[in-house]
Design an enzyme around this catalytic site. Structure first.
Site, PDB file in Angstrom:
ATOM      1  N   ASP A  12      47.010  37.528  36.820  1.00  8.85           N
ATOM      2  CA  ASP A  12      45.789  37.043  37.466  1.00  8.85           C
ATOM      3  C   ASP A  12      46.101  36.427  38.834  1.00  8.85           C
ATOM      4  O   ASP A  12      47.217  35.968  39.075  1.00  8.85           O
ATOM      5  CB  ASP A  12      45.136  36.000  36.547  1.00  8.85           C
ATOM      6  CG  ASP A  12      43.693  35.726  36.931  1.00  8.85           C
ATOM      7  OD1 ASP A  12      43.099  36.517  37.689  1.00  8.85           O
ATOM      8  OD2 ASP A  12      43.150  34.707  36.469  1.00  8.85           O
ATOM      9  N   ASN A  14      45.425  37.798  42.083  1.00  7.10           N
ATOM     10  CA  ASN A  14      45.627  38.634  43.274  1.00  7.10           C
ATOM     11  C   ASN A  14      44.555  38.385  44.323  1.00  7.10           C
ATOM     12  O   ASN A  14      44.844  38.256  45.517  1.00  7.10           O
ATOM     13  CB  ASN A  14      45.561  40.125  42.912  1.00  7.10           C
ATOM     14  CG  ASN A  14      46.713  40.567  42.047  1.00  7.10           C
ATOM     15  OD1 ASN A  14      47.745  39.914  42.004  1.00  7.10           O
ATOM     16  ND2 ASN A  14      46.528  41.675  41.353  1.00  7.10           N
ATOM     17  N   GLY A  15      43.310  38.351  43.838  1.00  8.32           N
ATOM     18  CA  GLY A  15      42.173  38.199  44.751  1.00  8.32           C
ATOM     19  C   GLY A  15      42.211  36.869  45.474  1.00  8.32           C
ATOM     20  O   GLY A  15      42.066  36.800  46.700  1.00  8.32           O
ATOM     21  N   ARG A  16      42.411  35.793  44.705  1.00  6.58           N
ATOM     22  CA  ARG A  16      42.444  34.446  45.316  1.00  6.58           C
ATOM     23  C   ARG A  16      43.624  34.304  46.273  1.00  6.58           C
ATOM     24  O   ARG A  16      43.520  33.684  47.320  1.00  6.58           O
ATOM     25  CB  ARG A  16      42.515  33.373  44.221  1.00  6.58           C
ATOM     26  CG  ARG A  16      41.153  33.014  43.654  1.00  6.58           C
ATOM     27  CD  ARG A  16      41.276  32.219  42.387  1.00  6.58           C
ATOM     28  NE  ARG A  16      41.725  33.065  41.287  1.00  6.58           N
ATOM     29  CZ  ARG A  16      42.231  32.604  40.150  1.00  6.58           C
ATOM     30  NH1 ARG A  16      42.381  31.314  39.971  1.00  6.58           N
ATOM     31  NH2 ARG A  16      42.578  33.441  39.194  1.00  6.58           N
ATOM     32  N   SER A  57      40.991  45.718  32.557  1.00  6.69           N
ATOM     33  CA  SER A  57      40.348  45.448  31.265  1.00  6.69           C
ATOM     34  C   SER A  57      39.053  46.240  31.131  1.00  6.69           C
ATOM     35  O   SER A  57      38.492  46.726  32.125  1.00  6.69           O
ATOM     36  CB  SER A  57      40.047  43.953  31.137  1.00  6.69           C
ATOM     37  OG  SER A  57      38.922  43.612  31.917  1.00  6.69           O
ATOM     38  N   ASN A  60      36.611  44.930  33.481  1.00 10.64           N
ATOM     39  CA  ASN A  60      36.811  45.070  34.941  1.00 10.64           C
ATOM     40  C   ASN A  60      35.904  46.127  35.584  1.00 10.64           C
ATOM     41  O   ASN A  60      35.737  46.132  36.800  1.00 10.64           O
ATOM     42  CB  ASN A  60      38.277  45.389  35.269  1.00 10.64           C
ATOM     43  CG  ASN A  60      39.201  44.188  35.154  1.00 10.64           C
ATOM     44  OD1 ASN A  60      40.383  44.315  34.866  1.00 10.64           O
ATOM     45  ND2 ASN A  60      38.662  42.994  35.374  1.00 10.64           N
ATOM     46  N   TRP A  61      35.280  46.986  34.750  1.00  7.43           N
ATOM     47  CA  TRP A  61      34.334  47.968  35.321  1.00  7.43           C
ATOM     48  C   TRP A  61      33.155  47.276  35.980  1.00  7.43           C
ATOM     49  O   TRP A  61      32.439  47.883  36.771  1.00  7.43           O
ATOM     50  CB  TRP A  61      33.813  48.910  34.212  1.00  7.43           C
ATOM     51  CG  TRP A  61      34.872  49.750  33.576  1.00  7.43           C
ATOM     52  CD1 TRP A  61      35.394  49.580  32.322  1.00  7.43           C
ATOM     53  CD2 TRP A  61      35.547  50.888  34.136  1.00  7.43           C
ATOM     54  NE1 TRP A  61      36.350  50.546  32.082  1.00  7.43           N
ATOM     55  CE2 TRP A  61      36.461  51.364  33.173  1.00  7.43           C
ATOM     56  CE3 TRP A  61      35.462  51.556  35.366  1.00  7.43           C
ATOM     57  CZ2 TRP A  61      37.291  52.464  33.390  1.00  7.43           C
ATOM     58  CZ3 TRP A  61      36.288  52.655  35.586  1.00  7.43           C
ATOM     59  CH2 TRP A  61      37.183  53.091  34.603  1.00  7.43           C
ATOM     60  N   ARG A 185      42.639  31.099  29.740  1.00  5.78           N
ATOM     61  CA  ARG A 185      41.873  31.900  28.776  1.00  5.78           C
ATOM     62  C   ARG A 185      42.605  33.211  28.528  1.00  5.78           C
ATOM     63  O   ARG A 185      43.522  33.570  29.262  1.00  5.78           O
ATOM     64  CB  ARG A 185      40.439  32.136  29.264  1.00  5.78           C
ATOM     65  CG  ARG A 185      40.335  32.734  30.634  1.00  5.78           C
ATOM     66  CD  ARG A 185      38.889  33.101  31.000  1.00  5.78           C
ATOM     67  NE  ARG A 185      38.822  33.465  32.405  1.00  5.78           N
ATOM     68  CZ  ARG A 185      38.483  32.630  33.391  1.00  5.78           C
ATOM     69  NH1 ARG A 185      38.141  31.389  33.135  1.00  5.78           N
ATOM     70  NH2 ARG A 185      38.485  33.043  34.649  1.00  5.78           N
ATOM     71  N   SER A 187      40.900  36.339  27.856  1.00  7.04           N
ATOM     72  CA  SER A 187      40.185  37.477  28.448  1.00  7.04           C
ATOM     73  C   SER A 187      40.336  38.778  27.660  1.00  7.04           C
ATOM     74  O   SER A 187      40.636  39.829  28.241  1.00  7.04           O
ATOM     75  CB  SER A 187      40.641  37.685  29.901  1.00  7.04           C
ATOM     76  OG  SER A 187      40.432  36.523  30.662  1.00  7.04           O
TER      77      SER A 187
END
Ligand code: FPP
Length: 232
Positions: A12, A14-16, A57, A60-61, A185, A187
Site C-alpha cells: 500500500d 504508492n499513490g500517497r 484486488s 480495485n475495479w 486493515r 482489505s
C-alpha cells in the site's frame, strides 16, 4: 529461514507516495513495480519459500478507469524488465485470483510468465491479481457443492478439506503478513489463511519499503512467540 516459509504483503501507499512528491499516482505504481523485484530477490536470497503480493484486488475495479488501465499494464512492465533475472534466480511465478475478468493481453502475459517459470524450483512469487478473499471462499463453496452433487466429495468436510478448495491449496500457511503505509486493515486479503498469521503494519509506503527493512521485519517475526491458541 525455516520458521518463515510464506510471507504475504499488502503493497500500500504508492499513490500517497507519488502525491507527496508532486507526481501522478501512476508514477507511484511504476516505482512500486521495481520494488516487487527488489523484495522478491531479497526474499529468495533469504530462503523464503513463498512471497504473495497483493497486486490488484476485486475491489480495485472501482478506481477510475485510467488508473485501472495502468495497473493492468504493470505485469507487462514487470516481466519485460525482470523475467531474465527471475529465471536466473530460479523464481517461479504463480497467481491467485480470477484470470477471466483480467484484460486478455494482461492475462496472456501473466499466463506466459507462469508457464515459462513452471519448472523453476526456487521461491514462488505469487501475484494476487483480481483476488478477493470473499470471492475465493464463495468459489470454493460453489465448487464443493458441485462436488457433493457429483459424489466427488462427502457431505461433511473439515478445515483441511475446505482448504483444498481455496486458491492457496498448494501453498504453505502464511506465517507473516505485512501491510505498508500505515493503514491497519486487511482489505479482503487471505482472510481464511491468516487465522494464526503474525501481522505487521509498517509506516513506510511501498516504494520506500527497502529490502533491508524487509529483512529487519522478518527478523522481528522470528522473535515473536507463536502459540496458535495453545500454551508453550
Ligand atoms: C496500493 O497503493 C497499491 C496497489 C493497488 C497496486 C500495487 C501494485 C504494485 C505495487 C505493483 C504490482 C506489480 C505487478 C508486477 C503486478 P495505493 O495506490 O492504494 O496507494 P494509496 O493508498 O497511497 O492511494
Amino acid at each position: 529461514m525455516e520458521q518463515l516459509q510464506h510471507v504475504a504483503i499488502i503493497m500500500d501507499g504508492n499513490g500517497r507516495w507519488a502525491k507527496a512528491k508532486g507526481l501522478p499516482r501512476t508514477q507511484g505504481h511504476f516505482v512500486g513495480v521495481d520494488n516487487v523485484r527488489n523484495i522478491a530477490i531479497k526474499a529468495n536470497d533469504m530462503g523464503i519459500k513463498v512471497l504473495t503480493v497483493y497486486a490488484f484486488s476485486t475491489e480495485n475495479w472501482k478506481r477510475p478507469l485510467e488508473e485501472v488501465s495502468y495497473l493492468m499494464k504493470l505485469p507487462a512492465i514487470f516481466f519485460d524488465k525482470f523475467m531474465k533475472e527471475l529465471m536466473e534466480k530460479n523464481i517461479r511465478i504463480k497467481m491467485i485470483g480470477e484470470m477471466e475478468q483480467i484484460p486478455k493481453d494482461t492475462a496472456k502475459i501473466l499466463q506466459r510468465a507462469i508457464d515459462k517459470t513452471a519448472n523453476n524450483t526456487g521461491m514462488i512469487l505469487n501475484f494476487a491479481m483480481n483476488y478477493g478473499s470473499h470471492r475465493e471462499m464463495i468459489l470454493a463453496i460453489n465448487h464443493y457443492a458441485k462436488d457433493v452433487l457429483e459424489n466427488k466429495a462427502s457431505l461433511n468436510i473439515d478445515e483441511k478439506g475446505f482448504e483444498k478448495y481455496l486458491m492457496t491449496s498448494d501453498l504453505p500457511p502464511v506465517d507473516l503478513m505485512i501491510r505498508t503505509s500505515g493503514e491497519q486493515r486487511i482489505s479482503n486479503f487471505l482472510l481464511w489463511q491468516i487465522a494464526y498469521t503474525e501481522l505487521m503494519f509498517v509506516d513506510e509506503p511501498w516504494p520506500e519499503f527497502t529490502p533491508e527493512k524487509f529483512e529487519g521485519y522478518c527478523h522481528d517475526f522470528l522473535k515473536r512467540d507463536r502459540r496458535y491458541g495453545g500454551l508453550k
